[in-house]
Design an enzyme around this catalytic site. Structure first.
Site, PDB file in Angstrom:
ATOM      1  N   ARG A 223       0.540  -1.110   0.022  1.00  0.00           N
ATOM      2  CA  ARG A 223       0.048  -0.051  -0.026  1.00  0.00           C
ATOM      3  C   ARG A 223       0.891   1.271   0.012  1.00  0.00           C
ATOM      4  O   ARG A 223       2.061   1.290   0.515  1.00  0.00           O
ATOM      5  CB  ARG A 223      -0.869  -0.014   1.518  1.00  0.00           C
ATOM      6  CG  ARG A 223      -2.313  -0.805   1.118  1.00  0.00           C
ATOM      7  CD  ARG A 223      -3.344  -0.547   0.214  1.00  0.00           C
ATOM      8  NE  ARG A 223      -4.552  -1.133   0.113  1.00  0.00           N
ATOM      9  CZ  ARG A 223      -4.726  -2.280  -0.608  1.00  0.00           C
ATOM     10  NH1 ARG A 223      -3.788  -2.686  -1.763  1.00  0.00           N
ATOM     11  NH2 ARG A 223      -5.892  -2.933  -0.612  1.00  0.00           N
ATOM     12  N   HIS A 271      -1.777  -0.289  -9.892  1.00  0.00           N
ATOM     13  CA  HIS A 271      -2.420  -1.248  -8.863  1.00  0.00           C
ATOM     14  C   HIS A 271      -2.923  -2.512  -9.443  1.00  0.00           C
ATOM     15  O   HIS A 271      -4.241  -2.559  -9.417  1.00  0.00           O
ATOM     16  CB  HIS A 271      -3.431  -0.289  -7.935  1.00  0.00           C
ATOM     17  CG  HIS A 271      -3.873  -0.991  -6.794  1.00  0.00           C
ATOM     18  ND1 HIS A 271      -4.482  -0.514  -5.756  1.00  0.00           N
ATOM     19  CD2 HIS A 271      -4.115  -2.448  -6.414  1.00  0.00           C
ATOM     20  CE1 HIS A 271      -4.504  -1.148  -4.441  1.00  0.00           C
ATOM     21  NE2 HIS A 271      -4.428  -2.559  -5.291  1.00  0.00           N
TER      22      HIS A 271
HETATM   23  P1  NDP Z   1      -1.733 -10.537   5.619  1.00  0.00           P
HETATM   24  O1  NDP Z   1      -2.628 -10.130   6.659  1.00  0.00           O
HETATM   25  O2  NDP Z   1      -2.032 -12.224   5.326  1.00  0.00           O
HETATM   26  O3  NDP Z   1      -0.432 -10.604   6.123  1.00  0.00           O
HETATM   27  C1  NDP Z   1       0.215  -9.262   6.569  1.00  0.00           C
HETATM   28  C2  NDP Z   1       1.370  -9.380   7.073  1.00  0.00           C
HETATM   29  O4  NDP Z   1       2.020  -8.262   7.689  1.00  0.00           O
HETATM   30  C3  NDP Z   1       1.673 -10.522   8.335  1.00  0.00           C
HETATM   31  O5  NDP Z   1       2.865 -11.123   7.904  1.00  0.00           O
HETATM   32  C4  NDP Z   1       1.847  -9.370   9.502  1.00  0.00           C
HETATM   33  O6  NDP Z   1       2.504  -9.933  10.467  1.00  0.00           O
HETATM   34  C5  NDP Z   1       2.585  -8.370   8.775  1.00  0.00           C
HETATM   35  N1  NDP Z   1       2.505  -7.143   9.485  1.00  0.00           N
HETATM   36  C6  NDP Z   1       1.251  -6.450   9.789  1.00  0.00           C
HETATM   37  N2  NDP Z   1       1.281  -5.288  10.857  1.00  0.00           N
HETATM   38  C7  NDP Z   1       3.015  -5.452  10.926  1.00  0.00           C
HETATM   39  C8  NDP Z   1       3.635  -4.431  11.741  1.00  0.00           C
HETATM   40  N3  NDP Z   1       3.141  -3.516  12.327  1.00  0.00           N
HETATM   41  N4  NDP Z   1       4.919  -4.861  11.769  1.00  0.00           N
HETATM   42  C9  NDP Z   1       5.443  -5.820  11.058  1.00  0.00           C
HETATM   43  N5  NDP Z   1       4.731  -6.689  10.247  1.00  0.00           N
HETATM   44  C10 NDP Z   1       3.635  -6.452  10.297  1.00  0.00           C
HETATM   45  O7  NDP Z   1      -1.840  -9.935   4.360  1.00  0.00           O
HETATM   46  P2  NDP Z   1      -1.962 -10.373   2.858  1.00  0.00           P
HETATM   47  O8  NDP Z   1      -0.389 -11.167   2.870  1.00  0.00           O
HETATM   48  O9  NDP Z   1      -2.983 -11.027   2.451  1.00  0.00           O
HETATM   49  O10 NDP Z   1      -1.790  -8.965   1.982  1.00  0.00           O
HETATM   50  C11 NDP Z   1      -0.788  -8.015   2.425  1.00  0.00           C
HETATM   51  C12 NDP Z   1      -1.576  -6.642   1.547  1.00  0.00           C
HETATM   52  O11 NDP Z   1      -0.872  -6.618   0.312  1.00  0.00           O
HETATM   53  C13 NDP Z   1      -2.828  -6.107   1.729  1.00  0.00           C
HETATM   54  O12 NDP Z   1      -3.056  -5.810   3.147  1.00  0.00           O
HETATM   55  C14 NDP Z   1      -2.789  -5.321   0.766  1.00  0.00           C
HETATM   56  O13 NDP Z   1      -2.671  -3.900   1.196  1.00  0.00           O
HETATM   57  C15 NDP Z   1      -1.686  -5.674  -0.409  1.00  0.00           C
HETATM   58  N6  NDP Z   1      -2.428  -6.227  -1.661  1.00  0.00           N
HETATM   59  C16 NDP Z   1      -2.106  -5.533  -2.706  1.00  0.00           C
HETATM   60  C17 NDP Z   1      -2.602  -5.888  -3.789  1.00  0.00           C
HETATM   61  C18 NDP Z   1      -2.371  -5.280  -5.263  1.00  0.00           C
HETATM   62  O14 NDP Z   1      -2.692  -5.768  -6.193  1.00  0.00           O
HETATM   63  N7  NDP Z   1      -1.203  -4.404  -5.164  1.00  0.00           N
HETATM   64  C19 NDP Z   1      -3.413  -7.200  -4.134  1.00  0.00           C
HETATM   65  C20 NDP Z   1      -3.889  -7.716  -2.683  1.00  0.00           C
HETATM   66  C21 NDP Z   1      -3.265  -7.315  -1.537  1.00  0.00           C
HETATM   67  P3  NDP Z   1       1.749 -11.202  11.420  1.00  0.00           P
HETATM   68  O15 NDP Z   1       2.269 -12.400  10.420  1.00  0.00           O
HETATM   69  O16 NDP Z   1       2.670 -11.271  12.533  1.00  0.00           O
HETATM   70  O17 NDP Z   1       0.437 -11.060  11.554  1.00  0.00           O
HETATM   71  C1  OXD Z   2      -6.812  -6.114  -2.354  1.00  0.00           C
HETATM   72  C2  OXD Z   2      -5.912  -5.268  -3.563  1.00  0.00           C
HETATM   73  O1  OXD Z   2      -6.390  -5.484  -1.381  1.00  0.00           O
HETATM   74  O2  OXD Z   2      -6.443  -5.304  -4.681  1.00  0.00           O
HETATM   75  O3  OXD Z   2      -7.188  -6.943  -2.595  1.00  0.00           O
HETATM   76  O4  OXD Z   2      -5.259  -4.289  -3.345  1.00  0.00           O
END
Ligand code: NDP
Ligand code: OXD
Length: 308
Positions: A223, A271
């Protein structure tokens, strides 16, 4: 009969209607899927944060809101959304993200741009092998861990950083402030797959960017707010950061006058890193409704305190 309301942009209805019906049938669920149930009759909402539905107050019997997006930052602050909220974990979306991240890491690793742009002389350059190119993933969730494992299979030494401690085969897993410093200090390529929360805002800033080896490359499909934009532009100008590939931004679409567009060492993508895929995502939604009806815990429940 289970009443499911579909609340996303109108164009999505055509994409999702049949896959959702097929997934409900496959899961043995009797569902009345509509755009226009009376709110107080709705059992589940299949939801995209950019839909018109923003006030959940009349959805008095709704058992869960099932998000079509992985990211939930646009709805975690909605005070009317008091029912369980599940984010999207979709094998199709994950596969797309693995392909996109792997492609962009390999672009940097093999210096593919150079081969494309240098077309007037015979100048062989031998890149290091993957095992000599440390890559760091910030975020080891559904997407980060899948990308980390894919990159490790190619041979990259992969370090991952998450909020809580983790153990993933073949990945050096770190957490906490010291872990972040260590994860960045060796990273020739950094991939951001963190959610946008108050704790992750500007996680890459002047201080953390200075920890990277000079010339490191950054790939952000997470993001926009994960990066302090002014600090990144400054680091690109000094060469501290060699190049950045940015798929997400604070303001989307990225305004025409944004300096990222003109910067020679930035690639902007609109995106598109990974899209939720209707057929596999519909199965994930059906599974959560099945769980809700069976009194089982929902999968991928959002923790409102943490914001993801
Ligand atoms: P998840 O919720 O499965 O994973 C998030 C990860 O971030 C976890 O490992 C979590 O740690 C870690 N995390 C969260 N907060 C912190 C912190 N403060 N410090 C350190 N680590 C942290 O999310 P996804 O993997 O499913 O997706 C990640 C992001 O990808 C989404 O939130 C979205 O913003 C983005 N995205 C973008 C897309 C695009 O097309 N550009 C498409 C889909 C998603 P822990 O394992 O300990 O919980
Ligand atoms: C999602 C994205 O969050 O598309 O699924 O970014």
């Amino acid at each position: 009969m289970i009443n499911v309301q579909f609340a996303a942009l109108p164009a999505r209805w055509e994409t999702y209607r049949e896959p959702l019906k097929a997934a409900f049938n496959k899961a043995g669920l009797k569902v009345d899927l509509r755009l226009d149930h009376a709110p107080d009759q709705v059992d589940y909402v299949v939801y995209a944060p950019n839909s018109d539905l923003q006030d959940f107050t009349p959805y008095t019997r709704c058992k869960a809101v099932l998000n079509l997006w992985a990211g939930v930052e646009k709805i975690t602050g909605n005070q009317t959304l008091t029912m369980p909220l599940c984010r999207m974990v979709d094998p199709g979306l994950t596969a797309g993200m693995v392909e996109w991240v792997t492609g962009h890491v390999l672009r940097y690793h093999l210096d593919i741009d150079r081969s494309i742009t240098v077309q007037d002389r015979w100048e062989p350059i031998v890149p290091p092998l993957a095992f000599e190119r440390p890559v760091t993933l910030l975020g080891l969730g559904a997407l980060g861990s899948a990308c980390a494992q894919s990159l490790a299979r190619i041979g990259f030494p992969v370090t991952g950083w998450s909020r809580s401690p983790k153990s993933i085969d073949g990945i050096t897993c770190l957490h906490g402030d010291e872990g972040l410093k260590q994860a960045l200090s060796t990273a020739e390529i950094v991939v951001l797959l963190l959610p946008d929360t108050p704790a992750t805002t500007n996680i890459l800033n002047a201080e953390t960017l200075s920890l990277l080896p000079k010339g490191a490359r950054i790939i952000n499909p997470g993001r926009g707010p994960l990066i302090d934009d002014a600090a990144l532009l400054a680091a690109l100008d000094t060469g501290q950061v060699g190049h950045a590939t940015l798929d997400v931004f604070r303001v989307e679409p990225l305004p025409a006058d944004d300096p990222y567009w003109a910067h020679p060492n930035v690639t902007v993508t609109p995106h598109i890193a990974a899209e939720t895929r209707a057929s596999t995502a519909s199965e994930a939604i059906a599974e959560n409704i099945r769980r809700g009806e069976a009194g089982e815990a929902f999968l991928n429940l959002v923790n409102r305190d943490l914001g993801y």
